[in-house]
Design an enzyme around this catalytic site. Sequence first.
Site, PDB file in Angstrom:
ATOM      1  N   GLU A 198       0.793  -1.241   0.000  1.00  0.00           N
ATOM      2  CA  GLU A 198       0.000   0.000   0.000  1.00  0.00           C
ATOM      3  C   GLU A 198       0.824   1.289   0.000  1.00  0.00           C
ATOM      4  OE1 GLU A 198      -4.182  -1.694   1.858  1.00  0.00           O
ATOM      5  OE2 GLU A 198      -3.001  -0.295   3.080  1.00  0.00           O
ATOM      6  N   GLU A 249      -6.503  -7.532  -1.572  1.00  0.00           N
ATOM      7  CA  GLU A 249      -6.955  -7.341  -0.197  1.00  0.00           C
ATOM      8  C   GLU A 249      -8.398  -6.879  -0.203  1.00  0.00           C
ATOM      9  OE1 GLU A 249      -5.009  -4.856   2.624  1.00  0.00           O
ATOM     10  OE2 GLU A 249      -3.016  -5.677   2.265  1.00  0.00           O
TER      11      GLU A 249
END
Length: 814
Positions: free
Chosen positions: A426, A513
Amino acid sequence: MSRPTLLHEGWTLRAEPGPAVPPEIAGAAVPATVPGCVHTDLLAAGLIPDPYLDDNENRLTWIGRTDWVYRTTFAWQPGDRADRVDLVCAGLDTVATVTLNDVEVGRTENQHRGYRFDVRSLLRPGDNTLAVRFDSPYRYAEAHRDRLGDRPNAYPEPFHFIRKTACNFGWDWGPTVVTAGIWQQIGLHAWSTARLASVRPLVTVVDGAGRVELHVEVERAADEPLTVRAAVAGVTAEVTVPAGQRATALTLTVPDPALWWPVGYGDQPLHDLDVTLHAADGRHLDAASRRIGFRSIRLDTTPDDHGTPFTLVVNDVPVFVKGVNWIPDDAFGNRVTRDRLAQRFGQAVDANVNLLRVWGGGRYESDDFYELADTLGLLVQQDFLFACAAYPEEEPFRTEVEAEARQQVSRLAGHPSLVLWTGNNENIWGWHDWDWQEPLAGRTWGRGYYLELLPAIVDELDPTTPYWPGSPWSGRDDLHPNDPAHGTMHIWTVWNDDDYTRYREYVPRFVAEFGYQGPPAYATLRRAISDEPLAHDSPGMAHHQKAADGDRKLQRGLDAHLPPPADFDDWHYLTQLNQARAIQLGVEHFRSHRPVCMGTIVWQLNDCWPVTSWAAVDGDGRRKPLWYALRRAYADRLLTVQPRDGGLALVAVNDTAQAWTAPATVTRVTVTGEPRAKTSVDLDVPAYSTVVLTLPAELARPDEGRRELLVAEAGDTAERALWFFAEDRDIDWPAAEWDASVEPVDGGQRIVVTARTALRDLTLFPDRLDPSAQVDAALVTLLPGESTVFTVRALAPLDAAALTHRPVLRCVNM
């Protein structure tokens, strides 16, 4: 490679003086376990409360701000004269100064790599004293932060200024337990002439032949010619390493080997690769052995009409990834044994999972982890260890990052289970969307690692395994990193802001995710939390909910779908149920869009402590209802009803190598079991394919939405697919009525439940009666007259009456 003589006995631990150190610990020599860490040693000595219980964690933050010294005395005799004696430290956590007989041997500042120090000149016959001082991780990280300038991250902790497990500093599912200690093996390695420093097999399959390109590095104590010999699957080869040379390579070709396949696609044959090192006079110097499997892996990102795919192709077969994210299985890494990993891996395989993504805020996983994955056919995506933060690229970090990456890539290359290296979690997305750019003011943030350094290391050391710069990442700088049409994406808008039905608005190429929360098992809560009474917002429960506004988000989900809970038992069951439904809905939707979407990695499989979280298996290793939903949603053959083009469709997903042909029916019925409409179709789904069948309007449009549902069944599916026209909170459910019987079976009890009315998501929670109890099934919906069987295993027989009534036996309309 030959193993060191371990130095694991006789250790003590002592806190260095400091204002935060409790009086009962200051100056005390505490028995220490190696491998281990400060927290587990203090806990074993009875000097601290268990940080996993209640809010004890809050009273132990001083540990991470204290300096600690480990010390032992060991006997040493010279014996046969060795050219070198090395102190081998497989893992020191983290900022360490190592001394032998009061002489400094070396300093370390990276938990994610091992170290080797030449100590032959310092050893003396008889007793020797070895000490390792660990400086406060906070002091180290904060000093570098102050020197280099702060950088944004997801939490108010300096985890990105030290090469240490990031989630030690707390996460939205984990405790803040900033550890220190000798967390992996330590020992003495005596050797002469030369040793094998690195053995790196690059394994491929070319034109049906298995190819092992073996790269060997040697460390020398003498400059003489050496011989490296290797053998695998009946094939041998050798090469001479000229005097002074420290690296060599040789190739072994195995004709027509049996291929290694992911679980569900075939078998996992493994072969012993044996490597030996010999001196010029033929003396055996060193040896290494490991198991390898022959398979090819590539990542297909060839642009198509939908954007940029992200498809793992194993042995030329595109694999739909049915994955779960993996976090450290305990905040204290020394407690994660091979047996514990085997249990967790078994739970993954039993839930039809085929890939584990090792998340970048944790650790490079152990040899045990990868060996088990190789044996079971579980694919592994290994992140490099960067997560949710802007990381400095200045020294000493760049040198440490390069050293750890080289060591870890060399260690893990050749495992057939390893199919993807990922640069970070991320961080590229964070730079784009999380308001980092202004506070960074031009300072480094990690881009050079993810797009330059790490891909170069993988290309050099493990070119047989694909590399992807980040999770998420869309493949090009000119694309938003979380674009669903390109590469990989994460979906967190649903948990954070939206109802879980919004998963259906995404058709990603690969979703790496997405997740939804639920509390752990009741027995896990009762072990960890002493609140009386237990309530969703009682102090202990609140402390074991680390997500921002977590309870509010759970309540939002309940309000949208389910009747209001009357008590904690209702809340516990309904929030666990909502978690299971959310993920099942998402997975089935994404799988129904194969081949546009070619993978889902659910956040997350496991927990590291008892906590309300996104996990399918809680911190005590108990399966939550989500696990059972995942088992169904990840089944090799999936039948699901999905909205399509303003109507409904029956979607059949075949994840096997054989065509799926079967008669199927879809019936619209009332909650009292009365049929209203029905259609029959013949399924014919090719291997590794999806078929979408539009349902006729008389099925897709109910007469009474609050009282009707669709039931889809195919000849060989283990469970049927259901579609409800209204939310449970709005359905006119009859009050639940059932008959139940309990009888003993070998090792447990068999519970048969027969519905007299509809029973929605019937589930047994036997851990409420005995923490050891487990059940084989959950989330079963019955129509009137239907029956189901649960098998419960426990250490002792459970009360039959309790097994068949609330709160052990639950359904939505009970």
